[in-house]
Write an enzyme that holds these catalytic residues in place. Structure first.
Site, PDB file in Angstrom:
ATOM      1  N   LYS A  54       9.821 -59.216 -41.548  1.00 48.22           N
ATOM      2  CA  LYS A  54      10.985 -58.646 -40.863  1.00 48.22           C
ATOM      3  C   LYS A  54      12.211 -58.678 -41.789  1.00 48.22           C
ATOM      4  O   LYS A  54      12.972 -57.711 -41.858  1.00 48.22           O
ATOM      5  CB  LYS A  54      11.263 -59.419 -39.568  1.00 48.22           C
ATOM      6  N   GLN A  98      12.009 -66.299 -33.464  1.00 49.04           N
ATOM      7  CA  GLN A  98      10.568 -66.099 -33.636  1.00 49.04           C
ATOM      8  C   GLN A  98       9.798 -67.010 -32.669  1.00 49.04           C
ATOM      9  O   GLN A  98      10.025 -68.214 -32.632  1.00 49.04           O
ATOM     10  CB  GLN A  98      10.174 -66.382 -35.101  1.00 49.04           C
ATOM     11  N   ASP A 121      15.253 -57.932 -29.195  1.00 44.50           N
ATOM     12  CA  ASP A 121      13.840 -58.048 -28.834  1.00 44.50           C
ATOM     13  C   ASP A 121      13.608 -57.588 -27.392  1.00 44.50           C
ATOM     14  O   ASP A 121      12.465 -57.383 -26.981  1.00 44.50           O
ATOM     15  CB  ASP A 121      13.371 -59.506 -28.960  1.00 44.50           C
TER      16      ASP A 121
END
Ligand code: NDP
Length: 300
Positions: A54, A98, A121
């Site tokens: 990422k 994460q 997200d």
């Protein structure tokens, strides 16, 4: 093999090129560089490699990544303090924590602490609620990427029977919901299966669109697929293989070789859903930065 492969890598490259151009335009017009706070707690190797991928993608798109690496023993208070700092930082437009977090940390509380306008997200209750209501919000990256893959594959969702296997908060449930929405990329009839589903094949064989996200290799075999169906394999599993350089191979949740003989279209693993998840994260981060630059928050 008869199935046409849906090339997620190529579609992700197109998406990332578009995002990169958007970043350059935003910078030139406003001086704002989109920034993503990337929080990794602990040293799980899979999580570390996702985060690295990422960060590399952010850099390539001309964005700033604000990396926060925290040790395994980080407390809930310490992690919440990091989120609060990133929430308050005007150079950070999106925040990614994460998952999974190490045991002992309260994932729900951590996600709830992320400011909705930085929730790229799409995991906070505010974004999830807005998605369910069909309001403007950040769509979760993997389901959003799946919609783009279906579009690219030319698989119509309207009137199709979509069967989703797996009901996680980040993949199964949101994609099932998005496919039932009225309008483009929606209007499907959706069946949502999970580990308590009896005779899974009875459902999957009815699917025009079959989306598999169980985290278990071999969940779907050739005999469970309707001939000509579009199959989206979300799974990413490290399967031990002594002949592979790293000692493992990445496999999806479908038996690829068998399913490829029956399906009409199929995503490979790797190179299907994974690259699109990252591309959608970049797109959401750019959107967050554009909104911040306009001084408008559409997600509050
Ligand atoms: P979770 O473990 O959170 O959820 C798995 C789901 O599958 C659960 O709902 C479970 O049912 C269901 N399930 C498990 N076994 C079966 C079975 N035999 N039959 C039917 N249903 C079953 O996984 P995630 O959704 O987070 O991830 C799924 C996979 O997708 C993983 O391999 C993950 O690595 C991958 N992934 C890939 C991404 C990408 O970008 N490519 C992004 C996110 C995930 P129950 O609820 O009853 O337990």
């Amino acid at each position: 093999m008869s199935a046409e492969l849906i090339d997620g890598k190529a579609l992700a490259a197109e998406t990332r090129a578009r995002v990169k151009a958007g970043v350059a335009t935003l910078k030139a017009a406003t001086g704002v560089t989109p920034g993503l706070g990337v929080v990794l707690v602990g040293d799980d190797p899979a999580s570390r490699s996702y985060v690295t991928a990422k960060e590399r993608a952010l850099e390539e798109a001309g964005m700033r990544s604000v990396d926060v690496r925290l040790p395994e023993g980080t407390t809930q208070e310490e992690l919440l303090a990091v989120i609060a700092r990133l929430n308050a930082d005007p150079q950070v437009h999106g925040i990614l924590v994460q998952l999974p977090l190490p045991k002992g940390l309260d994932t729900d509380a951590v996600i709830r602490a992320i400011a909705p306008e930085k929730d790229v997200d799409g995991f906070t209750p505010v974004n999830v609620g807005k998605m369910l209501l069909g309001q403007t919000c950040f769509l979760p990256c993997t389901p959003h990427g799946i919609l783009r893959l279906l579009e690219k594959a030319g698989t119509p969702t309207r009137g199709a029977h979509a069967v989703v296997v797996g009901r996680s908060d980040i993949v199964g449930r949101p994609i099932a919901n998005l496919l039932t929405r009225k309008g483009p990329n929606g209007d499907a009839t959706v069946t949502l299966c999970h580990s308590a589903t009896q005779d899974l094949g009875r459902f999957t064989r009815q699917a025009d669109i079959l989306i598999v996200a169980t985290g278990r290799p071999g969940t779907v075999t050739a005999d469970m697929v309707k001939p000509g169906a579009t199959v989206i394999d979300v799974g990413v599993n490290r399967v031990p293989d002594p002949t592979a350089q790293r000692g493992y191979r990445l496999r999806g949740d479908c038996d690829f070789e068998g399913v490829a003989k029956v399906a009409g279209k199929l995503t490979p693993v790797p190179g299907g859903v994974g690259p699109m998840t990252i591309a959608m994260l970049l797109e959401n981060t750019l959107t967050a930065a554009q909104r911040a630059a306009e001084g408008a928050s559409h997600v509050r």
